[in-house]
Design an enzyme around this catalytic site. Structure first.
Site, mmCIF file in Angstrom:
data_model
loop_
_atom_site.group_PDB
_atom_site.id
_atom_site.type_symbol
_atom_site.label_atom_id
_atom_site.label_comp_id
_atom_site.label_asym_id
_atom_site.label_seq_id
_atom_site.Cartn_x
_atom_site.Cartn_y
_atom_site.Cartn_z
ATOM 1 N N ASP A 153 0.841 -1.194 0.000
ATOM 2 C CA ASP A 153 0.000 0.000 0.000
ATOM 3 C C ASP A 153 0.880 1.248 0.000
ATOM 4 O OD1 ASP A 153 -2.321 1.833 0.836
ATOM 5 O OD2 ASP A 153 -3.284 -0.131 0.857
ATOM 6 N N HIS A 186 -3.462 6.106 3.426
ATOM 7 C CA HIS A 186 -4.319 4.976 3.080
ATOM 8 C C HIS A 186 -3.799 3.671 3.681
ATOM 9 C CE1 HIS A 186 -5.840 1.828 0.252
ATOM 10 N NE2 HIS A 186 -6.924 2.585 0.198
ATOM 11 N N SER A 395 -11.223 -0.872 -0.740
ATOM 12 C CA SER A 395 -9.951 -0.868 -0.011
ATOM 13 C C SER A 395 -10.143 -1.258 1.440
ATOM 14 C CB SER A 395 -9.308 0.528 -0.052
ATOM 15 O OG SER A 395 -8.524 0.710 -1.187
#
Length: 472
Positions: A153, A186, A395
């Protein structure tokens, strides 16, 4: 479809998962010899037709062909950026004529664009929890101890809920830094859904605890501060996992990212790298993508599953909106969640859906998302430093399934990746009035999956009873 037909279909999936092993053909092998045109994915084909240079990933039949390809690139003034041994590929910068010449070579399997990948998240303005992931921890005393989950990520920033001591390894494929960080925010959020301990919210009646709060995280940074990256960096991360999974006991990989599908799964290098990990027995989980809405009419459409979630052995996870309740009766799949079938191959995807709408997890102060969207901050203690934020998207669904997979392996470490997937699908709970190409096997049922996993007897001979009773 009748209840009987549904039961038979799901039973067939499970029997196949328990009885079959993943194909073990060499990663470089290619049985057919596709024409020159079909070796180019649709983006590279268009670039060649327009005479534009491309940054591409080229797969070869064997090492001799790869050396010949590298020589051709250099001789024609191109640039070889990186080699990938797991999928027998090179990442290159070439002009249109060289890309066409490579496709004409009998030793070339495919020429694919080094596509931009993006995170599969979107903002949301309020928070909720009802994944059911706390049930296995509370009722079965499972937390994923001694297992590592690789989170590929934007990085991970150490947090009270996920301290540096639980980040077993950090590798930065974007900027080459060595200390854990997350300049987008994120990856930290995703890692919290997998492994957050809830330490900073224990004063709440319902703390923000991840699916498997005892697992360790291996953070592999492939997305930059805007949430974008390159397929080649993701390939490098997957190859790193292949080389190091034993050292760090990586049993599960989470990919909350992807790119649109430009070619069949068999020639897509990102899919093939993920498939190679699955053949090693590693559970690979990917977000299905947020391309569920057809831009032409604004309604949910088909064919939006992104790469690498379109891989046959990759667990593709779509989103569930739980309406802010713990009860499942009001759950539904939001419009943005990508639907199947997959492009080119027409595979039934997603495989599962999971809670992903308005999810609270760890914040990374000073990151792009944290600074750009203060409305996403969640601060249960007014005046205190903000520790959490809320995001939505597939996600957020993938790490819930990845964490549940870790709990399954905690309950029964000898299970294969195929069996973990079969357990997840068999125990999933189907949403009402939702078709197979929207929800797959259904919404993940963490407690049911962990209970079933604990009863399976690995290595049982065909024809023998493979489930033990509660009394052994």
């Amino acid at each position: 479809m009748t209840k009987l037909a549904t039961s038979l279909r799901r039973a067939a999936w499970v029997l196949a998962g328990f009885a079959c092993l993943a194909a073990s053909s060499p990663a470089w092998a290619q049985e057919t010899s596709p024409s020159q045109q079909t070796k180019l994915d649709e983006v590279v084909r268009q670039a060649v037709a327009e005479g534009r240079s491309v940054r591409a990933i080229v797969r070869f039949t064997d090492e001799a062909a790869r050396k010949r390809g590298a020589g051709m690139v250099s001789h024609r003034g191109g640039h070889v950026r990186r080699a990938f041994n797991a999928v027998g590929a090179l990442c290159i910068d070439v002009d249109a004529a060289t890309a066409d010449a490579l496709a004409a070579d009998s030793g070339t399997v495919s020429v694919s664009i080094d596509a931009q990948v993006h995170s599969s998240a979107t903002g949301a303005m309020w928070a909720s929890q009802s994944s059911g992931a706390d049930a296995p921890r509370q009722n079965l005393q499972r937390g994923g101890r001694s297992i590592s989950v690789a989170v590929i990520d934007s990085g991970v920033r150490p947090h009270a809920d996920l301290p540096a001591a639980r980040i077993r390894k950090f590798v930065d494929f974007v900027n080459g830094r060595t200390a854990p960080y997350d300049d987008f925010g994120h990856g930290t959020h995703v890692a919290g859904i997998v492994a957050g301990s809830g330490a900073a919210s224990l004063f709440l009646e319902d703390p923000y605890v991840g699916a498997a709060p005892d697992v360790d995280v291996v953070a592999l940074k492939v997305l930059d501060r805007t949430g974008a990256g390159r397929t080649s960096d993701v390939l490098a991360a997957l190859e790193w996992v292949a080389a190091n999974h034993t050292t760090y006991n990586i049993r599960v990989v989470n990919l909350s990212l992807g790119h649109p599908v430009f070619e069949p799964a068999a020639s897509d290098p990102l899919v093939q790298a993920a498939e190679a990990l699955a053949r090693r027995g590693i559970v690979v989980v990917a977000s299905a993508g947020n391309l569920g809405i057809d831009w032409r009419d604004g309604f949910p459409g088909s064919g939006g599953i992104t790469s690498p979630a379109n891989g046959p052995s990759v667990i593709a996870v779509g989103a569930v909106d739980n309406k802010g309740t713990h009860a499942r009766g009001d759950d539904s799949v939001p419009g943005y969640s990508s639907r199947g079938p997959t492009r080119f191959d027409l595979l039934v995807k997603p495989d599962l859906v999971a809670s992903a709408h308005h999810v609270v997890s760890l914040a990374a102060p000073e990151s792009y998302l944290f600074e750009k969207f203060p409305g996403l901050h969640v601060n249960p203690q007014p005046g205190a430093v903000t520790q959490y934020m809320t995001l939505s998207g597939t996600s957020m669904a993938a790490p819930l399934v990845a964490g549940t997979a870790a709990l399954i392996l905690d309950a029964n470490p000898r299970l294969t990746a195929a069996t973990v997937r079969a357990v997840l699908e068999f125990t999933a709970q189907q949403l009402p009035d939702t078709n197979l190409l929207t929800q797959g096997a259904g919404s993940v049922n963490a407690q049911g999956a962990v209970r079933l996993a604990g009863l399976i007897k690995p290595g049982t001979e065909v024809g023998q009873i493979w489930l033990q009773s509660r009394n052994g």
